[in-house]
Enzyme design. Structure first.
Site, PDB file in Angstrom:
ATOM      1  N   ASP A   4       0.811  -1.311   0.065  1.00  0.00           N
ATOM      2  CA  ASP A   4      -0.137  -0.142   0.086  1.00  0.00           C
ATOM      3  C   ASP A   4       0.901   1.425  -0.117  1.00  0.00           C
ATOM      4  OD1 ASP A   4      -2.078   1.884   0.466  1.00  0.00           O
ATOM      5  OD2 ASP A   4      -2.544   1.066   2.474  1.00  0.00           O
ATOM      6  N   ASP A 104      -3.633   2.651  -5.471  1.00  0.00           N
ATOM      7  CA  ASP A 104      -2.356   2.871  -4.901  1.00  0.00           C
ATOM      8  C   ASP A 104      -2.141   1.562  -3.893  1.00  0.00           C
ATOM      9  OD1 ASP A 104      -4.272   3.057  -2.953  1.00  0.00           O
ATOM     10  OD2 ASP A 104      -3.258   4.571  -1.722  1.00  0.00           O
ATOM     11  N   GLU A 105      -2.760   0.223  -4.376  1.00  0.00           N
ATOM     12  CA  GLU A 105      -2.604  -0.862  -3.673  1.00  0.00           C
ATOM     13  C   GLU A 105      -2.644  -2.302  -4.375  1.00  0.00           C
ATOM     14  OE1 GLU A 105      -5.556   0.080  -0.024  1.00  0.00           O
ATOM     15  OE2 GLU A 105      -5.717  -2.304  -0.092  1.00  0.00           O
TER      16      GLU A 105
END
Length: 363
Positions: A4, A104-105
DNA sequence: GTATGCTTTCGGC
DNA sequence: TTACGGCCGAAAGCATAC
């Protein structure tokens, strides 16, 4: 494992312009209504120390950061998407299986690569973190566990720049003291229901009788909660397909109940959505609208069609009906409006053949 | 009763 | 009429079907 990226939008801005490093950085969505009308998208940890949070009105963030030499920047999604693509390419290269979640992960399945050895996995995560740092100057927080459930919770434990490894024999102790709300599927209502049963922590949930859980939450949900509390999860790490929904939302220049003004904006939003839908060759079955009123209350309406379609005019017509219905059912002025399509089916060759069959059968 | 699908609202980032 | 984004998926509530 789960990787993350830390405070992603603000960190991407720091990388693009290193002179702002060390200062509070606040990435904002400006609505264009007035100078500082809008909300905070995300902020770096320096700004967070001053109490700035995602979703906060920009003027409030400015107040908290008076005299703090803070930097306020508008969101630049195109730049974040490009940055994200570079990150995901690096991550994908280190994984047996890969699943991106949001911008974003990502989950990385690495059991084959590491032979299920958690020490080896920890070394691998460190190499990934180093690579992101040297190649892209980005930090992330990673969680390692026997499954996605544990990896995700582990990653949330230590931020920013964290690395948390939970080995199988540590799972029970790791989960025991966590509040039940940390489990996916436990929202406010479920948390309350569990509290009423005397269940507050995941450890307490694990000890609770399965049959009683099933009696309260139903078969599927009850069994899921029981397994999750034991740290059991067999969801595969797999590439995700298209998004489940595509939506656009926009703030009106001024509050209004004038349906022609609202529909004009709605049509613009439909045009944008339709372009994306066509690009991805999707057909949608559900059209929804959202209205945020002058008092910031939210109202939504949606309609599921008989068949999946891709026509712009159907989207616009359905949105129009829904907005007209909504305006009748509330008396407040409208501040923001949005349109959403969902319930997709990929347009298949067979559908085209079916269409041409009917076409030709009438000629 | 439980499963399933649709609708509306919530919450994270 | 002067103090609040945009987007997504999850959660929750309800209707319907078996």
């Amino acid at each position: 494992m789960l990787v993350d990226l830390d405070y992603f939008f603000a960190q991407a801005e720091e990388v693009r312009n290193p002179t702002i490093q060390g200062k509070p950085v606040v990435v904002c969505v400006y609505s264009g209504r007035s100078e500082d009308s809008g909300a905070v998208s995300t902020a770096n940890y320096i700004a967070r120390k001053y109490g700035v949070k995602s979703g906060m009105p920009i003027f409030q963030a400015k107040k908290k950061l008076e005299n703090a030499d803070a930097v306020f920047l508008p969101v630049d999604y195109t730049f974040y998407e490009k940055t994200s693509a570079k990150v995901m390419n690096i991550l994908r290269n280190h994984a047996d299986s890969f699943e991106q979640v949001g911008i974003d992960e990502a989950y990385l399945g690495v059991s084959q690569k590491t032979g299920g050895d958690f020490e080896k996995t920890k070394d691998l995560v460190q190499r990934i973190k180093d690579e992101l740092k040297t190649q892209l100057k980005l930090t992330c927080s990673a969680g390692v566990g026997p499954n996605k459930l544990i990896a995700k919770i582990a990653a949330d434990t230590q931020k920013p720049d964290g690395l948390t490894v939970i080995k199988p024999e540590q799972v029970e102790a790791f989960l025991a003291s966590l509040p039940v709300s940390r489990l996916i599927g436990v929202g406010a209502k479920t948390k309350e229901k569990m509290q009423a049963l005397g269940i507050n922590t995941v450890g307490e949930l694990a000890k609770y009788d399965v049959q009683k859980l099933i009696a309260v939450f139903g078969k599927a949900l009850g069994a899921y909660f029981h397994n999750a509390a034991l740290g059991l999860d067999d969801e595969p790490v797999q590439e995700r397909g298209e998004a489940e929904s595509i939506s656009r939302i926009s703030t009106l220049k001024q509050n209004t109940r004038d349906s022609s003004l609202i529909l004009e904006k709605a049509n613009q939003l439909c045009d944008e959505i339709h372009a994306t839908v066509m690009q991805q060759r999707l057909a949608f079955k559900t059209v929804g609208i959202i209205a945020i009123m002058a008092d910031l209350s939210m109202h939504t309406r949606s309609k599921t069609l008989e068949n999946a379609v891709n026509e712009l005019e159907i989207m616009k017509k359905t949105a129009k009906e829904l907005f007209e219905k909504l305006l009748i059912e509330t008396e407040l002025e409208v501040r923001r409006i949005g349109v959403k399509v969902s319930n997709f089916t990929k347009e298949q060759e067979s559908q085209k053949q079916l269409t041409s069959f009917f076409d030709s059968s009438h000629t």
